[in-house]
Design an enzyme around this catalytic site. Structure first.
Site, PDB file in Angstrom:
ATOM      1  N   GLY A 232       8.856   6.848   3.412  1.00 34.75           N
ATOM      2  CA  GLY A 232       8.212   5.557   3.605  1.00 34.75           C
ATOM      3  C   GLY A 232       8.785   4.745   4.741  1.00 34.75           C
ATOM      4  N   GLU A 274      12.150  12.214   2.516  1.00 36.16           N
ATOM      5  CA  GLU A 274      10.810  12.662   2.901  1.00 36.16           C
ATOM      6  C   GLU A 274      10.181  11.786   3.987  1.00 36.16           C
ATOM      7  OE1 GLU A 274       8.702  12.636  -0.781  1.00 36.16           O
ATOM      8  OE2 GLU A 274       9.472  14.570  -1.423  1.00 36.16           O
ATOM      9  N   PRO A 275      10.679  11.857   5.216  1.00 32.67           N
ATOM     10  CA  PRO A 275      10.011  11.133   6.296  1.00 32.67           C
ATOM     11  C   PRO A 275       8.703  11.809   6.670  1.00 32.67           C
ATOM     12  CG  PRO A 275      11.755  12.513   7.178  1.00 32.67           C
ATOM     13  CD  PRO A 275      11.840  12.628   5.680  1.00 32.67           C
ATOM     14  N   GLY A 276       7.715  11.027   7.004  1.00 34.86           N
ATOM     15  CA  GLY A 276       6.430  11.572   7.456  1.00 34.86           C
ATOM     16  C   GLY A 276       5.934  10.776   8.642  1.00 34.86           C
ATOM     17  N   ARG A 277       5.442   9.556   8.345  1.00 39.90           N
ATOM     18  CA  ARG A 277       4.951   8.651   9.388  1.00 39.90           C
ATOM     19  C   ARG A 277       5.972   8.497  10.523  1.00 39.90           C
ATOM     20  NH1 ARG A 277       1.680   4.170   8.334  1.00 39.90           N
ATOM     21  NH2 ARG A 277       2.184   4.439   6.133  1.00 39.90           N
ATOM     22  N   ARG A 313      -7.597   3.363   9.151  1.00 39.71           N
ATOM     23  CA  ARG A 313      -6.532   2.479   8.682  1.00 39.71           C
ATOM     24  C   ARG A 313      -6.819   0.989   8.909  1.00 39.71           C
ATOM     25  NH1 ARG A 313      -2.001   2.342  10.544  1.00 39.71           N
ATOM     26  NH2 ARG A 313      -0.835   1.958   8.608  1.00 39.71           N
ATOM     27  N   TYR A 317      -6.616  -0.711   5.445  1.00 40.14           N
ATOM     28  CA  TYR A 317      -5.363  -1.438   5.191  1.00 40.14           C
ATOM     29  C   TYR A 317      -5.233  -2.723   6.002  1.00 40.14           C
ATOM     30  CZ  TYR A 317      -3.656   3.240   3.690  1.00 40.14           C
ATOM     31  OH  TYR A 317      -3.480   4.463   3.092  1.00 40.14           O
ATOM     32  N   CYS A 344     -21.646   2.692  12.177  1.00 43.41           N
ATOM     33  CA  CYS A 344     -22.626   1.685  11.768  1.00 43.41           C
ATOM     34  C   CYS A 344     -22.055   0.853  10.619  1.00 43.41           C
ATOM     35  CB  CYS A 344     -23.930   2.362  11.375  1.00 43.41           C
ATOM     36  SG  CYS A 344     -25.302   1.206  11.220  1.00 43.41           S
TER      37      CYS A 344
END
Length: 420
Positions: A232, A274-277, A313, A317, A344
């Site tokens: 995160g 757990e790095p991702g972003r 996103r 978000y 659209c």
């Protein structure tokens, strides 16, 4: 002309088409190595587990495998990509809050080392299927540490009513889960997993979660070999974002872990993160071609040839981004624009009030930090084609995901009688 790792944006679009997702390979490599090299301890083993939902393809997984990182997957589809990439099964963690039987069987058949269990029902399914296939597997139980992370409510995962994991208050139920696992010949309980949210820009939430998880392990009084503290870690989308540098984040968490374990007088064999972003986010760029501009009573719109179909996103978000005009990157910004996609939907606005030079048709707009969850969450809404994905490095480029075409979209459009 703005360049990405030595390659000009106009060259990329002329060669590969528009819109386009481009990754700077050097930035990806630097981030992977920074995590692997800095998340180290003399007290316990460590493992960097890439959250592949951020962005996955065989080329990405090959890079992770080469750098000795592991991965987590959250679906049969993500697992299938890992299998196609020949990713080592003993370095795959299978997550998810509602794993299908066929997905569990797929993981077991591929000899995935670890499944992260979300609830008691999942314990029962994993035990039954492991017995059926006579296939050994390690499991972690996902715990909700109830730590409030300062992030968007849709990406906060440790609130009291989160759909993920089991509350650490339910000690008896957790012990029942462990007992059911221990009773199975083929399933081995290894420890606990926690995760507090995403796009978190400070260390306090992680440190609070570490303290709570270590205290929980001490109180529950079971043998724990592995503690996974999740991920995160935030990235810079706009100038307001000030993420903690990777090396400092890793060193801060290692120190917090070592101190918490020593104070509690307990020991674990391995700690995972757990790095991702934060591995792929800032390495990614979205390139668009400007079509029309439009002046309304209060706003000036810039229409681009992509939008919410390749980056949901902002609509989902209210995510914020920054952009430039690549072919005018040395010109002064003189006007604010609404960067609007071609879907659209009135909500298909990628950036509000973007301060840019005078924008004209055929200009090249570059959005920064689109490497995480852009392509992963892309769709064919309005039957738009997903863009190609290009890796660039030191003046060279390679395609890692082909551009969809109308013809490839139609492959699944079939009319076939079904025998009932």
């Amino acid at each position: 002309m703005f360049k990405i790792s030595g390659v000009a944006c106009d060259t990329l679009l002329e060669t590969c088409g528009s819109p386009l997702v481009v990754y700077d390979e050097n930035k990806i490599d630097e981030q992977i190595r920074s995590y692997v090299n800095n998340f180290k301890s003399n007290v316990f083993d460590t493992e960097v587990v890439y959250a592949s939902k951020a962005f996955t393809c065989t080329a990405m997984l090959e890079k992770l495998e080469q750098e000795s990182a592991s991965i987590d997957v959250v679906s049969g589809g993500e697992l299938y990509v890992a299998i196609q990439a020949n990713f080592p099964a003993n370095r795959i963690y299978f997550h998810g809050n509602n794993k299908l039987d066929e997905e569990i069987e797929m993981a077991l058949s591929y000899h995935v080392q670890t499944i992260v269990i979300d609830n008691m029902h999942e314990v029962e399914r994993v035990v039954a299927l492991a017995d059926k296939l006579k296939q050994p597997v390690d499991v972690l139980i996902r715990i909700n540490p109830k730590v409030e992370a300062h992030t968007h409510e849709f990406i906060a995962t440790a609130t009291p009513d989160s759909k993920f994991g089991i509350s650490m208050d339910l000690v008896d139920e957790i012990k029942d889960m462990i007992a059911k696992i221990d009773a199975c010949t083929y399933v081995t309980f290894k420890g606990f997993h926690s995760h507090i949210g995403s796009q978190i820009l400070a260390t306090e939430g992680f440190m609070a979660a570490i303290d709570k998880m270590v205290g929980f392990i001490k109180d529950i009084n079971v043998d724990v070999s592995i503690l996974n503290i999740g991920g995160g870690f935030g990235v810079r989308y706009t100038k307001e974002d000030q993420p903690v540098p990777t090396d400092i984040m890793c060193q801060t968490l290692i120190e917090a872990l070592e101190n918490a374990l020593a104070q509690a007088q307990i020991q674990v064999d391995k700690v995972c993160m757990e790095p991702g972003r934060s591995i792929v986010g800032e390495a990614g760029y979205s390139l668009y071609t400007v079509g029309f501009t439009k002046q309304t009573q209060n706003k000036t719109f810039v229409f681009i040839d992509g939008g919410m179909a390749d980056n949901i996103r902002p609509a989902l978000y209210d995510a914020k981004y920054e952009c430039i005009i690549a072919n005018k990157d040395q010109q002064p910004a003189v006007r604010t624009y609404e960067i609007a996609g071609k879907c659209c939907e009135s909500g298909d606005i990628l950036i509000h009030d973007a301060l840019l030079p005078e924008v004209e048709a055929n200009d090249i707009l570059v959005m920064f930090t689109t490497g995480a969850y852009g392509y992963s969450m892309a769709s064919n809404y309005n039957r738009l084609n997903r863009p190609a994905v290009i890796f660039v490095k030191d003046g060279k480029a390679r395609q890692v995901i082909a551009r969809e075409t109308f013809e490839t979209q139609m492959i699944l459009d079939v009319q076939k009688d079904i025998e009932l």
